[in-house]
Design an enzyme around this catalytic site. Structure first.
Site, PDB file in Angstrom:
ATOM      1  N   TRP A  55      58.681  27.071  32.750  1.00 22.85           N
ATOM      2  CA  TRP A  55      57.830  25.920  33.063  1.00 22.85           C
ATOM      3  C   TRP A  55      58.258  24.688  32.265  1.00 22.85           C
ATOM      4  CZ3 TRP A  55      53.919  26.126  36.733  1.00 22.85           C
ATOM      5  CH2 TRP A  55      53.658  27.397  37.247  1.00 22.85           C
ATOM      6  N   ARG A 113      52.790  37.239  36.278  1.00 18.12           N
ATOM      7  CA  ARG A 113      53.669  36.158  35.845  1.00 18.12           C
ATOM      8  C   ARG A 113      52.826  35.043  35.249  1.00 18.12           C
ATOM      9  NH1 ARG A 113      58.418  38.882  36.010  1.00 18.12           N
ATOM     10  NH2 ARG A 113      59.153  39.271  38.118  1.00 18.12           N
ATOM     11  N   THR A 114      53.457  34.232  34.416  1.00 20.09           N
ATOM     12  CA  THR A 114      52.786  33.053  33.892  1.00 20.09           C
ATOM     13  C   THR A 114      52.454  32.118  35.043  1.00 20.09           C
ATOM     14  OG1 THR A 114      53.997  33.192  31.805  1.00 20.09           O
ATOM     15  CG2 THR A 114      52.992  31.084  32.339  1.00 20.09           C
ATOM     16  N   GLN A 115      51.173  31.802  35.200  1.00 20.12           N
ATOM     17  CA  GLN A 115      50.730  30.960  36.302  1.00 20.12           C
ATOM     18  C   GLN A 115      50.605  29.496  35.918  1.00 20.12           C
ATOM     19  OE1 GLN A 115      49.971  32.245  39.674  1.00 20.12           O
ATOM     20  NE2 GLN A 115      51.361  33.651  38.640  1.00 20.12           N
TER      21      GLN A 115
END
Length: 265
Positions: free
Chosen positions: A148, A41-43
């Site tokens: 985000w 996943r995008t961190q």
């Protein structure tokens, strides 16, 4: 996972990684097999926008955001519109990851088209858009794959103005003055001072002067901002988003400060 919007796009310490920002295969030492780590996943966001400001005035909502999208600490894209009209009554202002904001815009476009196809005489207003976004962002958070972004939703419909906040955790609240990112610490106190208690008497011209002052302060203080911004007004007449504006700033004081001016000793 670094879930604090004020840290997005800013330098981080690779030695101390409390939120597991860096996957194991990016850390120093032997590289792990990416397949053993499962779905990735995008961190942390890469290309990010900073503050969005908004408040109520007597005829509707005023919202502002600068046109910068930063690549880490690099001022990379300087003509990005972060104020997005949704339907005839609503504008969303987005901070955080720009690709996720584009995805949200695509979802909202599909939602508006679907609503128009119903032809039932009803149109989505800011309250409905706000509720939709809260559910979408909370659902993505629950899957540990958040969008985000921190978003402001402002609009005017049926004689009433609406202003709400939604973030990547699904946190939601409404208020007469709102700000995201660094603006929540620097500009929010100014908005509260000049707007709260005057929402029913504040004119559009007065509101724009307040916004201009706040954007100037952010340009002075926020290293991820730019002196180029847009203002959106939402009233019963509809949505109006300005061309890019530039506030007058003064830097002559820096000539006498060591490290900023021309002093060599």
């Amino acid at each position: 996972m670094d879930h604090f919007p004020t840290n997005w796009g800013r330098p981080r310490s690779e030695a101390v990684d409390l939120y597991n920002t860096y996957p194991l295969h990016n850390r120093p030492g032997p590289k792990a097999d990416a397949f053993t780590e499962g779905v990735q996943r995008t961190q942390a966001p890469i290309v990010t926008g900073t503050s969005v400001l908004a408040f109520r005035f007597k005829d509707g909502i005023i919202m502002a955001a600068d046109n910068l999208a930063s690549y880490g600490s690099l001022a990379r894209f300087k003509d990005v519109q972060r104020l997005i009209p949704v339907g005839a009554y609503t504008v969303i202002g987005g901070g955080g990851d720009m690709s996720d904001l584009q995805h949200i815009n695509h979802l909202l476009e599909g939602l508006i088209i679907e609503e128009l196809c119903e032809e039932d005489g009803h149109a989505l207003g800011p309250a409905e858009i706000y509720e939709y976004l809260s559910q979408v962002l909370y659902a993505r958070r629950s899957k540990m794959d958040p969008l985000w972004n921190s978003l402001l939703v402002g609009g005017f419909k049926d004689g009433k103005s609406f202003l709400g906040y939604v973030d990547l955790l699904g946190t939601t609240y409404t208020a007469s003055t709102l700000a995201t990112g660094y603006g929540s610490m620097i500009a929010q106190p100014l908005l509260r001072k000049y707007v709260e208690g005057r929402e029913e008497t504040l004119t559009e011209d007065e509101g724009k002067k307040i916004i201009e002052e706040c954007m100037k302060v952010l340009f002075y203080r926020d290293a991820r901002s730019i002196n180029k911004y847009q203002i959106a007004t939402i009233t019963e007449k509809g949505i109006s988003i300005s061309e890019s504006l530039s506030a007058h700033t003064e830097w002559s004081f820096a000539e006498k400060i060591r490290g900023y001016g021309a002093q060599t000793q």
